[in-house]
Design an enzyme around this catalytic site. Structure first.
Site: not given
Length: 594
Positions: A520, A579, A57, A226, A423-424
């Site tokens: 903001t 921010d 598996s 593997h 995060g951008d």
């Protein structure tokens, strides 16, 4: 890079069985023998050849995800990366036994061959009259293992095995005989080649989190499924085009005595399979498909079908593999026709694991990918009022400073946004800054035509930044361009700038509910506009300071708008992170001020 060592499990030792039970909930056709971890078609058509496969598996959707109408009849599933034992395989054979016979298809790993082979021999010993009704096909498609290295054990079985499953399974569903199903599986097995690449090895649930196998700057070509080592490591990580070239050189070679496994003749017809090894994003996957397709076609290959997605994984390995199936030409004797192979590949199976694919060859890029000329935007710019900055050279110098400041601030903005958002933010603003600098270099932003320059900035924000911040910046600068044309003539004064900035802010407010204090970018923007208006544009430095103070204060504010509103409140207070959008405005204004 670090290994992903966290998993969603109740107990690692129960993961395989619980996963198979969940698969049964997804696929009503199948049943599960819990003791032997065998998934099988509950009511198989015993007038047709059965296909049996299996293995360790951790390669989902292989093998159980392909069990169902049109591909596999049963799959014996071992523990993660461990072959099922012979008793499990015997159970699979017994569950789908029929008069037409069965074909067992296994990947070339010693444990799989021994245990599936033992089960077959045990079955033959107990049922000698049926000994010839269970056939055995081994798939060894890994071109990373050279002939010398694999002299005894042979090459590993990888994602090319899935093409063998699909074509043989479709042939069986059509009612082909045991010999016909076996022969086509053997032929396809002899004509597939696969090469993988990984950014890192994977982590097996229930094992200790080990040290990273690869350095942050390394990738490994030819990794097994593997966690086996690959053919070579490359550092630093090359661009995708170079990685794909390296893979295709190994995959399509006809001159390397170690790896010339497929009899390419030139301008061959092929099937392309790009397989996700488990941890590669969909965004990257289709980019890999594009690059691989372009390079294969540039080498003269004719791609008849493209398949892409998750077929045979290595748990959560961040990597992918490229498989090529070399189709026969009309001169080959004892080969199935290319048209039959494609028909069998196109037959739609009723299983959850097989990914959608188009039943036709890819169109030429020119038929699907259109490049716009942008003439409409140019025509719109030509109608604007021409306004000049008081000091055109200082205007351009300030724009450049602001852009360079954003680029330099990207790591810190990204760090902030990894806590306070998604995060951008840093990368988004950096993309915008680079776009503006290109417009400056192209002469489309200048102090001699301020309105067109502001419109160009708005266009960059829309096209290069995107998302919420791109839209906000684009609206603001588009509104600023409108205000400048209403209030100004000839050369712009500080007071005219201030009036236009105030109107641009007010127009922005018609599209966002954020008002200071809101944590903001509106907070420093509003503070800047208000301070500048109070001084009738005369004290730019004081207005920039007011914006900086407002940006700093956002670290103590509760988020009311933007993505920070979804972050757990205590974390923001504990981290004391301003921010990132507000901080970006501060960086821009301080860059303009110099």
């Amino acid at each position: 890079m670090s290994v992903q060592s966290k998993h969603f499990v109740n107990a690692a030792e129960n993961l395989v069985v619980e996963s198979l039970q969940g698969l049964c909930a997804v696929n009503p056709q199948i049943a599960l023998d819990v003791a032997d971890k065998v998934v099988y078609v509950a009511s198989p058509d015993r007038s047709k050849v059965a296909l049996i496969c299996g293995g360790g598996s951790g390669h989902e959707p292989a093998h159980g995800g392909f069990v169902g109408d049109g591909i596999l009849t049963a799959a014996a599933c071992g523990s993660v990366f461990a072959s099922p034992n012979a008793s499990q395989v015997r159970r699979a054979i017994d569950l789908v036994e029929n008069e037409k016979g069965a074909v067992i298809i296994v990947k070339n790993y010693t444990g799989d061959i021994l245990n599936f082979g033992l089960a077959r021999e045990q079955y033959a010993a107990q049922h000698p009259e049926k000994a010839d009704r269970v056939r055995f096909v081994v798939v060894a498609d890994d071109v990373a293992v050279g002939r010398s290295q694999g002299k005894i054990v042979g090459r590993r079985g990888l994602a090319g095995t899935c093409l063998v499953y699909k074509i043989a399974g479709a042939h069986a569903k059509r009612g082909a005989s045991l010999n016909e199903v076996y022969d086509i599986a053997e032929w396809v097995s002899s004509r597939v080649g696969t090469i993988g690449v990984g950014l890192e090895h994977c982590h097996v649930p229930g094992t200790a989190a080990g040290e990273s196998h690869l350095k942050p700057s390394e990738i490994e070509i030819g990794m097994g499924i593997h966690n086996e080592p690959g053919n070579r490591r490359l550092s630093p990580i090359p661009p995708l085009s170079d990685i794909v070239k390296e893979q295709l050189d190994l995959l399509t070679s006809t001159s390397d005595p170690e790896r010339s496994f497929l009899p390419f003749k030139g301008k061959d017809k092929i099937v392309l399979l790009v397989n996700n090894l488990g941890g590669t994003s969909e965004l990257e996957m289709t980019s890999i498909v594009r690059e691989t397709r372009l390079q294969l076609e540039s080498r003269g290959y004719q791609i008849e079908r493209v398949l892409a997605g998750t077929f045979m994984t290595s748990l959560n390995m961040p990597g992918y593999s490229i498989t090529v199936l070399l189709l026969p030409d009309s001169s080959e004797k004892n080969a199935p026709s290319a048209s039959l192979l494609l028909e069998l590949l196109d037959d739609k199976p009723n299983v959850p694991g097989w990914k959608w694919s188009a039943p036709s060859k890819p169109l030429a890029p020119s038929a699907q990918i259109k490049q716009t000329s942008g003439t409409g935007s140019a025509a719109a710019v030509a109608e604007t009022i021409r306004l000049r900055a008081e000091d055109p050279q200082a205007f351009i110098a300030s724009v450049k400073r602001a852009c360079e400041a954003l680029i330099e601030a990207e790591p810190e903005l990204t760090r902030m946004d990894s806590i306070a958002g998604d995060g951008d933010c840093g990368l988004t603003l950096k993309d915008g800054a680079n776009g503006v600098l290109k417009e400056v270099d192209a002469g489309r932003i200048s102090g001699d035509n301020v309105v067109d320059s502001v419109i160009a900035v708005a266009k960059v924000a829309e096209e290069r930044m995107g998302g919420t911040s791109g839209a906000l910046y684009s609206i603001f600068f588009s509104a600023l361009a409108q205000g400048l044309q209403v209030h100004s003539k000839g050369t712009l004064s500080a007071a005219q700038w201030s009036e236009s900035l105030t109107e641009a802010r007010d127009k922005l407010y018609t599209y966002t509910r954020a008002r200071p204090p809101s944590r903001t970018l509106v907070d420093p923007l509003d503070a800047f506009v208000r301070a500048l208006a109070a001084a009738k544009g005369a004290d730019f430095g004081a207005a920039v300071k007011a914006a900086g103070d407002a940006a700093l204060k956002t670290r103590d504010l509760e988020a009311k708008a933007g993505r920070s509103a979804y972050v757990e409140g205590n974390r923001l207070k504990d981290e004391q992170v301003p921010d990132p959008g507000a901080w970006g405005v501060k960086v821009i204004l301080e860059g303009l001020l110099g």
